[in-house]
Design a protein around this motif. Structure first.
Motif, PDB file in Angstrom:
ATOM      1  N   PHE A 272       7.716  59.360  38.945  1.00  0.00           N
ATOM      2  CA  PHE A 272       8.886  59.950  38.310  1.00  0.00           C
ATOM      3  C   PHE A 272       9.159  61.329  38.911  1.00  0.00           C
ATOM      4  O   PHE A 272       8.239  62.041  39.278  1.00  0.00           O
TER       5      PHE A 272
ATOM      6  N   TYR B 247      11.218  64.833  37.644  1.00  0.00           N
ATOM      7  CA  TYR B 247      11.900  65.564  36.587  1.00  0.00           C
ATOM      8  C   TYR B 247      12.297  66.945  37.118  1.00  0.00           C
ATOM      9  O   TYR B 247      11.658  67.496  38.006  1.00  0.00           O
TER      10      TYR B 247
ATOM     11  N   GLY C 241      15.910  75.839  28.268  1.00  0.00           N
ATOM     12  CA  GLY C 241      16.861  75.336  27.290  1.00  0.00           C
ATOM     13  C   GLY C 241      17.128  73.850  27.381  1.00  0.00           C
ATOM     14  O   GLY C 241      17.799  73.288  26.517  1.00  0.00           O
ATOM     15  N   HIS C 242      16.605  73.216  28.438  1.00  0.00           N
ATOM     16  CA  HIS C 242      16.809  71.772  28.620  1.00  0.00           C
ATOM     17  C   HIS C 242      15.505  70.993  28.649  1.00  0.00           C
ATOM     18  O   HIS C 242      15.524  69.757  28.634  1.00  0.00           O
ATOM     19  N   GLY C 243      14.395  71.662  28.707  1.00  0.00           N
ATOM     20  CA  GLY C 243      13.137  70.946  28.834  1.00  0.00           C
ATOM     21  C   GLY C 243      13.040  70.260  30.185  1.00  0.00           C
ATOM     22  O   GLY C 243      13.522  70.784  31.198  1.00  0.00           O
ATOM     23  N   LEU C 244      12.439  69.076  30.218  1.00  0.00           N
ATOM     24  CA  LEU C 244      12.332  68.294  31.443  1.00  0.00           C
ATOM     25  C   LEU C 244      13.303  67.123  31.354  1.00  0.00           C
ATOM     26  O   LEU C 244      13.302  66.384  30.371  1.00  0.00           O
TER      27      LEU C 244
ATOM     28  N   TYR D  86       9.094  52.019  39.739  1.00  0.00           N
ATOM     29  CA  TYR D  86       8.013  51.237  39.138  1.00  0.00           C
ATOM     30  C   TYR D  86       7.201  50.474  40.190  1.00  0.00           C
ATOM     31  O   TYR D  86       6.367  49.646  39.834  1.00  0.00           O
TER      32      TYR D  86
ATOM     33  N   TYR E 253       1.682  60.701  31.395  1.00  0.00           N
ATOM     34  CA  TYR E 253       1.757  60.877  32.840  1.00  0.00           C
ATOM     35  C   TYR E 253       0.706  61.864  33.344  1.00  0.00           C
ATOM     36  O   TYR E 253       0.236  62.716  32.601  1.00  0.00           O
TER      37      TYR E 253
ATOM     38  N   PHE F 162       0.830  64.857  36.054  1.00  0.00           N
ATOM     39  CA  PHE F 162       1.867  65.645  36.709  1.00  0.00           C
ATOM     40  C   PHE F 162       1.338  66.374  37.936  1.00  0.00           C
ATOM     41  O   PHE F 162       0.178  66.788  37.983  1.00  0.00           O
TER      42      PHE F 162
ATOM     43  N   TYR G 128       5.330  55.811  21.359  1.00  0.00           N
ATOM     44  CA  TYR G 128       4.244  56.771  21.524  1.00  0.00           C
ATOM     45  C   TYR G 128       4.838  58.179  21.560  1.00  0.00           C
ATOM     46  O   TYR G 128       5.929  58.390  22.102  1.00  0.00           O
TER      47      TYR G 128
ATOM     48  N   PHE H  85       3.843  62.426  22.313  1.00  0.00           N
ATOM     49  CA  PHE H  85       2.922  63.256  23.061  1.00  0.00           C
ATOM     50  C   PHE H  85       3.265  64.738  22.865  1.00  0.00           C
ATOM     51  O   PHE H  85       4.431  65.095  22.648  1.00  0.00           O
TER      52      PHE H  85
ATOM     53  N   TYR I 192       2.616  68.101  25.274  1.00  0.00           N
ATOM     54  CA  TYR I 192       2.157  68.644  26.539  1.00  0.00           C
ATOM     55  C   TYR I 192       2.164  70.158  26.463  1.00  0.00           C
ATOM     56  O   TYR I 192       3.050  70.762  25.866  1.00  0.00           O
TER      57      TYR I 192
ATOM     58  N   GLN J  27       2.172  73.682  28.822  1.00  0.00           N
ATOM     59  CA  GLN J  27       2.448  74.215  30.143  1.00  0.00           C
ATOM     60  C   GLN J  27       2.116  75.705  30.154  1.00  0.00           C
ATOM     61  O   GLN J  27       2.926  76.535  29.766  1.00  0.00           O
TER      62      GLN J  27
ATOM     63  N   MET K 167       1.335  70.897  33.884  1.00  0.00           N
ATOM     64  CA  MET K 167       1.600  70.161  32.652  1.00  0.00           C
ATOM     65  C   MET K 167       0.317  69.465  32.220  1.00  0.00           C
ATOM     66  O   MET K 167      -0.234  68.654  32.964  1.00  0.00           O
TER      67      MET K 167
ATOM     68  N   ARG L 187      -1.927  62.707  21.876  1.00  0.00           N
ATOM     69  CA  ARG L 187      -1.107  61.496  21.942  1.00  0.00           C
ATOM     70  C   ARG L 187      -1.217  60.767  20.617  1.00  0.00           C
ATOM     71  O   ARG L 187      -2.293  60.677  20.028  1.00  0.00           O
TER      72      ARG L 187
ATOM     73  N   PHE M 243       5.652  71.174  24.966  1.00  0.00           N
ATOM     74  CA  PHE M 243       6.711  70.167  24.964  1.00  0.00           C
ATOM     75  C   PHE M 243       6.281  68.957  24.152  1.00  0.00           C
ATOM     76  O   PHE M 243       5.180  68.434  24.335  1.00  0.00           O
TER      77      PHE M 243
ATOM     78  N   MET N 232       7.992  58.153  24.086  1.00  0.00           N
ATOM     79  CA  MET N 232       8.062  56.997  24.979  1.00  0.00           C
ATOM     80  C   MET N 232       8.169  55.728  24.143  1.00  0.00           C
ATOM     81  O   MET N 232       7.381  55.541  23.214  1.00  0.00           O
TER      82      MET N 232
ATOM     83  N   GLU O 164       8.674  52.815  30.804  1.00  0.00           N
ATOM     84  CA  GLU O 164       7.641  53.856  30.854  1.00  0.00           C
ATOM     85  C   GLU O 164       8.221  55.235  31.121  1.00  0.00           C
ATOM     86  O   GLU O 164       7.706  56.013  31.909  1.00  0.00           O
ATOM     87  N   LYS O 165       9.328  55.554  30.467  1.00  0.00           N
ATOM     88  CA  LYS O 165       9.959  56.849  30.701  1.00  0.00           C
ATOM     89  C   LYS O 165       9.688  57.767  29.530  1.00  0.00           C
ATOM     90  O   LYS O 165       9.818  57.382  28.374  1.00  0.00           O
ATOM     91  N   LEU O 166       9.331  59.006  29.830  1.00  0.00           N
ATOM     92  CA  LEU O 166       9.133  60.010  28.809  1.00  0.00           C
ATOM     93  C   LEU O 166      10.422  60.793  28.602  1.00  0.00           C
ATOM     94  O   LEU O 166      11.052  61.219  29.570  1.00  0.00           O
ATOM     95  N   THR O 167      10.783  60.993  27.334  1.00  0.00           N
ATOM     96  CA  THR O 167      11.905  61.864  26.976  1.00  0.00           C
ATOM     97  C   THR O 167      11.321  63.113  26.337  1.00  0.00           C
ATOM     98  O   THR O 167      10.551  63.012  25.376  1.00  0.00           O
ATOM     99  N   PHE O 168      11.690  64.276  26.875  1.00  0.00           N
ATOM    100  CA  PHE O 168      11.104  65.534  26.442  1.00  0.00           C
ATOM    101  C   PHE O 168      12.044  66.319  25.541  1.00  0.00           C
ATOM    102  O   PHE O 168      13.274  66.236  25.670  1.00  0.00           O
ATOM    103  N   GLY O 169      11.455  67.118  24.661  1.00  0.00           N
ATOM    104  CA  GLY O 169      12.200  68.141  23.953  1.00  0.00           C
ATOM    105  C   GLY O 169      12.396  69.357  24.838  1.00  0.00           C
ATOM    106  O   GLY O 169      11.939  69.400  25.983  1.00  0.00           O
ATOM    107  N   THR O 170      13.061  70.371  24.280  1.00  0.00           N
ATOM    108  CA  THR O 170      13.390  71.560  25.062  1.00  0.00           C
ATOM    109  C   THR O 170      12.257  72.581  25.129  1.00  0.00           C
ATOM    110  O   THR O 170      12.352  73.551  25.866  1.00  0.00           O
TER     111      THR O 170
END
Lengths: 112, 117
Positions: free
Chosen positions: A33, A35, A40-43, A50, A101, A103, B33, B35, B37, B39, B45, B50, B91, B95, B103-109
């Motif tokens: 991946f 990113y 203010g936007h995170g990742l 895949y 993940y 990183f 799931y 998570f 993280y 930083q 990261m 989890r 963060f 998922m 298998e994609k992670l969506t993150f907060g700000t």
């Protein structure tokens, strides 16, 4: 030890130039991946893969491309760098996604 | 699409105190799931903790624990006995159940946490 490495760690480039950021992993992970991290936007997800020959667009893919010719590498190319692409870029990989993940250490890209 | 919200951009706490970072998420999935993280200034990261959504028990890792409220879609991180090394950006990430294509992670700000000596 297995690892995921990004290069370069820092880069300054000019507007309009093509730039390629490298990502190499020795975990033998199928999933990789890219990113970008902005305050203010995170990742936010740019592109992902895949497996070999598989690539997919993420939520902020405009102006970026990737290719996957082997398991270990997923280079990210900025076709024509723009100031809006100044950011920190992270590469990540995963074997089984439910454990999250691994990183890389990130590339700070500045477009002037 | 899933969204992750961290409503606290910055927090600070005295060393040795307990601090809680908030995270809420929106999803229609039944299994997923979550998570946290970390930083630090090094930019690396680091996976802190989890949680599997189908497990009722809250996850813990040493001084780090979560309060997972599935019905409220809330996933807060508690750091006990905070240490200077906990200073970092944190963060929250989501998922969906990971089978091929998910298998994609969506993150907060993110929440920037500072531990004060």
């Amino acid at each position: 030890d297995a690892e995921i490495t990004q290069s370069p760690r820092h880069k300054i480039t000019e507007t309009g130039r093509q730039v390629t950021l490298a990502c190499h992993q020795t975990w033998n992970h199928n999933n990789m991946f890219w990113y970008r991290q902005d305050l203010g936007h995170g990742l936010r997800l740019i592109h992902y893969s895949y497996g070999v020959q598989d690539t997919n667009k993420g939520e902020v893919s405009d102006g970026y491309s990737v290719s996957r010719s082997n398991t270990e590498d997923l280079p990210l190319t900025l076709e024509s760098a723009a100031s809006s692409q100044t950011s920190v870029y992270f590469c990540a990989s995963s074997g089984t996604g439910s454990y999250g993940y691994t990183f890389g250490s990130g590339t700070r890209l500045t477009v002037v | 699409a899933q969204t992750v919200t961290q409503s606290q951009p910055e927090m600070s706490v005295q060393e040795a105190e307990t601090v809680t970072l908030s995270c809420t998420y929106d999803t229609s999935e039944s299994n997923y799931y979550l998570f946290w993280y970390k930083q630090p200034p090094s930019r690396q990261m680091i996976l802190v903790i989890r949680q599997e959504a189908y497990k009722q028990q809250n996850a813990t890792e040493n001084r780090f624990s979560v309060n997972f409220q599935k019905a409220a879609k809330s996933f807060s991180l508690k750091i006990s006995d905070s240490q200077l090394g906990d200073t970092a950006m944190y963060f929250c990430a989501f998922m969906k159940e990971p089978y091929f294509g998910n298998e994609k992670l969506t993150f907060g700000t993110g929440t920037r946490l500072t531990i004060i000596p």
